[in-house]
Write an enzyme that holds these catalytic residues in place. Structure first.
Site, short mmCIF file in Angstrom:
data_model
loop_
_atom_site.label_atom_id
_atom_site.label_comp_id
_atom_site.label_asym_id
_atom_site.label_seq_id
_atom_site.Cartn_x
_atom_site.Cartn_y
_atom_site.Cartn_z
N LYS A 249 2.73 -14.44 -5.89
CA LYS A 249 1.30 -14.17 -6.02
C LYS A 249 0.59 -15.35 -6.68
O LYS A 249 -0.54 -15.68 -6.34
CB LYS A 249 1.07 -12.91 -6.86
CG LYS A 249 1.51 -11.62 -6.21
CD LYS A 249 1.16 -10.43 -7.10
CE LYS A 249 1.64 -9.12 -6.50
NZ LYS A 249 1.24 -7.95 -7.31
N ASN B 88 7.01 -8.16 -9.74
CA ASN B 88 6.44 -9.19 -8.86
C ASN B 88 5.12 -9.74 -9.39
O ASN B 88 4.49 -10.58 -8.76
CB ASN B 88 6.27 -8.67 -7.43
CG ASN B 88 5.30 -7.51 -7.34
OD1 ASN B 88 5.00 -6.84 -8.33
ND2 ASN B 88 4.81 -7.24 -6.15
N ASP C 269 -3.55 -6.32 -9.08
CA ASP C 269 -2.45 -5.71 -8.35
C ASP C 269 -2.90 -4.31 -7.91
O ASP C 269 -3.90 -3.78 -8.41
CB ASP C 269 -1.23 -5.62 -9.28
CG ASP C 269 -0.10 -4.79 -8.70
OD1 ASP C 269 0.31 -5.07 -7.55
OD2 ASP C 269 0.35 -3.86 -9.37
#
Length: 259
Positions: free
Chosen positions: A186, A212, A10
């Site tokens: 994702k 997320n 990320d």
């Protein structure tokens, strides 16, 4: 001999600090991974144009952007999952009535449906990026959009969650929510890449810190939550490293035995 693995990172709160700086130890670790033959990829909620500089700095050409809706493998588009435009048009009309602005996003640019709004200013400025949305209320027409930003205070997104089943809503800022295709994540974008490359689950790794990232970290076998992650994120990860400001990426890679 090192067994090749693929590692997904990320960006915000993971590769980059709260001040959007890339720690030297993180950069050094990324290049060491690459030198040892591993594939390093990014998995982010950001648009591709929001992290061009970072990709260039780290020489990364494989990424999952827009929380899985626009996936690139070695510089080539591998998978896309655009928003349903008819539903987006209805959501936008509703949001206007509620004085909640939106920003439409494709793989190249982003446009706001209102000329100016302090929710947009505060949220986008927090990313510390060069890009800022200009005004085009009809940008959604005639093109694929992979994400829309809905700007509203915390809790006010509930009405949209109930009424727009084609979308998932993921909050990333006190004033802003990502609007993505329902079921998109994702994890799904990552799956497209690892299937193409043929990596077994034992050789898949992921680092993240945000809400997320939950599906990604709960799906990838070797998952690492940053020390600065929320508790809900830490609970689903296999490992928890130090915070990004405390050389968390380097420490985490050492934890899992990659460095």
């Amino acid at each position: 001999m090192v067994t090749k693995s693929v590692i997904f990172f990320d960006i915000d709160g993971t590769l980059l600090t709260h001040d959007k700086e890339l720690p030297f130890s993180t950069k050094e670790a990324i290049f060491k991974l690459k030198d040892e033959g591993h594939i390093v990829a990014i998995a982010t909620g950001r648009a591709p144009f929001m992290f061009e500089d970072l990709r260039e700095e780290l020489n990364i050409n494989t990424y999952v952007s827009y929380n899985g809706q626009y996936v690139v493998l070695d510089g080539e588009v591998l998978f896309t999952n655009p928003l349903k435009i008819s539903s987006l048009e209805k959501l936008t009309e509703n949001a206007l009535l509620n004085e909640h602005p939106v920003v439409f996003m494709d793989h190249e640019d982003m446009k706001a449906n209102v000329p100016e709004h302090h929710y947009i200013n505060e949220s986008i400025q927090s990313l510390k990026i060069k890009h800022f949305p200009t005004h085009d209320p009809y940008y959604y027409k005639g093109r694929d959009l992979y994400q829309t930003l809905l700007f509203c205070p915390e809790g006010e997104e509930k009405q949209y969650e109930q009424n727009y089943q084609d979308f998932d809503f993921v909050r990333w800022h006190p004033f802003s929510v990502d609007v993505v295709p329902s079921g998109g994540s994702k994890a799904i974008g990552i799956k497209k890449i690892v299937e193409k490359l043929g990596f077994s689950e034992e050789h898949q790794y992921a680092f993240g810190d945000g809400l997320n990232d939950i599906e990604m970290l709960s799906t990838i076998k070797n998952s690492v939550a940053m020390g600065n992650a929320e508790n809900r994120v830490k609970e689903v990860a296999k490992y928890v490293t130090k915070s990004v400001e405390e050389n968390g990426i380097l420490h985490g890679l050492q934890q899992v035995g990659l460095l």
